[in-house]
Structure formats: C-alpha cells, structure tokens
Design an enzyme around this catalytic site. Structure first.
Site: not given
Ligand code: G3P
Length: 224
Positions: A85
């Site tokens: 990634k």
């Molecule tokens: O898949 C990406 C994720 O882990 C980010 O999520 O909720 O931190 O925007 P969030």
C-alpha cells in the site's frame, strides 16, 4: 462487491474470517498504532496473514521512492502474496510503476479525486483506494466521487480494482456498491452493523419460540 475488513485487531479479524464472506484485510499505520503503539509490525502482519489467507494490504511509511521500494522488498520477504500500500504522492507513483513492473500488486491509497485515481491506475496500481468518510468530513459528496471514479473506469475500461475505503457506516457500503466499486474495506463494527436488522432478530425469536412450543407439546404427548 467484495468486502474486506479494515483493521489490525486480531479478535476482529478472527471473527471476520469466521463470517465466511470477508475476503481480505487492509491495514495502515494508524490502525496498527490504534491496537498497540508498541506493536511488532512484522509479527502482527504475519499473524493477520495466517488468520485471513486472502488479500492483505500492508502500507509503507517512507515518502521517498527508494525507501518505499526497500520497504516493499522487506514486506514481500515476510510473505510474498502481500499487496503493498503506497500513498498517492509523486514519489509513490514512481514506486508503484517500479513494483508493477515486477508484478507486485500495489494498492494506491489516500485517493480523494478521480484525477488522482486515474494517475494511480496509469502508474500500474492493482487497486485504487478512494476514501469516502474523509471526503464527507470536508463537505464533499463521497457518493459522487465514487460514482465518478466507477463511471470513468467503465468508459476507459481500466483494469485496476476500485476499493471504497474510509467507510464509516452501512450507507457508504451501499453507495460504493451502487456505484460499482469492486471492493469495500470496512471497519469491523460497520460490518456487524450492516448485518443487523430488527426484523431478523424478532423473526428468529419467533421461530425459536414456536419450535420450543412444538417440543413441549411432543413431551406432553409422550408422557401421557
Ligand atoms: O481505509 C482507510 C481507513 O482506515 C481510514 O478510515 O475512518 O480514518 O477515514 P478513516
């Protein structure tokens, strides 16, 4: 649309694996740190790999192409099926191209616009991760962005897989599925939320109560 679980929590991954429909795991440094800031990353990643067997995205932390490539080499030594990634920054796109040349699957992350997604695809990404929740956080419709990306993929016949990421609720899953995303990577609590329906619970309770009634009746008849 495939569903991955977006977490580094071992208990949640164990349960996700038992659910029977989760086909991968995505991690990032924030998710790893959330579980345990002193975590041994290699150990945790290998533990996750053992549990899930399917797709596992592991994120690099370098911001320079050479550093990213060195990290990717290291991760691939841990397990050769890893998906690397990489953030959508210019250095990341160069690293993506190099890894794609070596047939290493790359998941380009932190994508917030269709033009970023196109660049990632053209650099050879196997997956492009479009962040939905964080778009809504800044008053941009994530549903529209994911729709645009999916429409462009159809028109252009792009081969990389679209991952809807930064999913915060079941509606994001629906928006992603409706738009035609290949995968949604979803936090464990949102997966569980998406399975719940009050009519399922009341329906099951009724079935079980009626079964008990039949059993009681049978017992009664046998003891007569
Ligand atoms: O898949 C990406 C994720 O882990 C980010 O999520 O909720 O931190 O925007 P969030």
């Amino acid at each position: 649309m495939e569903i991955y679980v977006d977490t580094a929590n071992i208990e949640h991954i164990k349960h996700s694996a038992e659910l029977g429909f989760i086909t991968g795991v995505t991690t990032n440094p924030s998710l790893l740190a959330k579980e345990d800031p002193s975590v041994d990353v290699k150990k945790r990643i290998l533990e996750i790999h053992e549990l899930i067997g399917g797709h596992l995205s592991v994120e690099v932390i370098s911001t320079k192409k050479d550093g990213m490539l060195r990290e990717a080499d290291e991760i691939l030594k841990w397990f050769p099926e890893a998906t690397i990634k990489i953030p959508i920054i210019p250095e990341g796109l160069g690293a993506c191209r190099e890894l794609a040349r070596q047939d290493v699957p790359v998941n380009v992350t932190l994508i917030f616009s269709p033009t970023q997604a196109i660049a990632a695809n053209n650099a050879g990404a196997a997956y492009v991760s479009v962040f939905m929740g964080r778009l809504d956080d800044v008053s941009t419709s994530s549903a529209e962005v994911i729709e645009d990306v999916c429409e462009i993929w159809d028109v252009q016949d792009f081969e990389s897989q679209i991952i809807a990421a930064s999913i915060r609720n079941p509606m994001h899953m629906l928006d992603a599925a409706r738009a035609g995303a290949d995968i949604a990577t979803v936090p464990y609590n949102v997966i569980m939320q998406s399975l719940k329906h009050p009519l399922t619970d009341s329906g099951l309770n009724q079935f079980l109560a009626d079964y008990d009634k039949m059993q009681a009746e049978k017992q009664k008849r046998m003891s007569m």
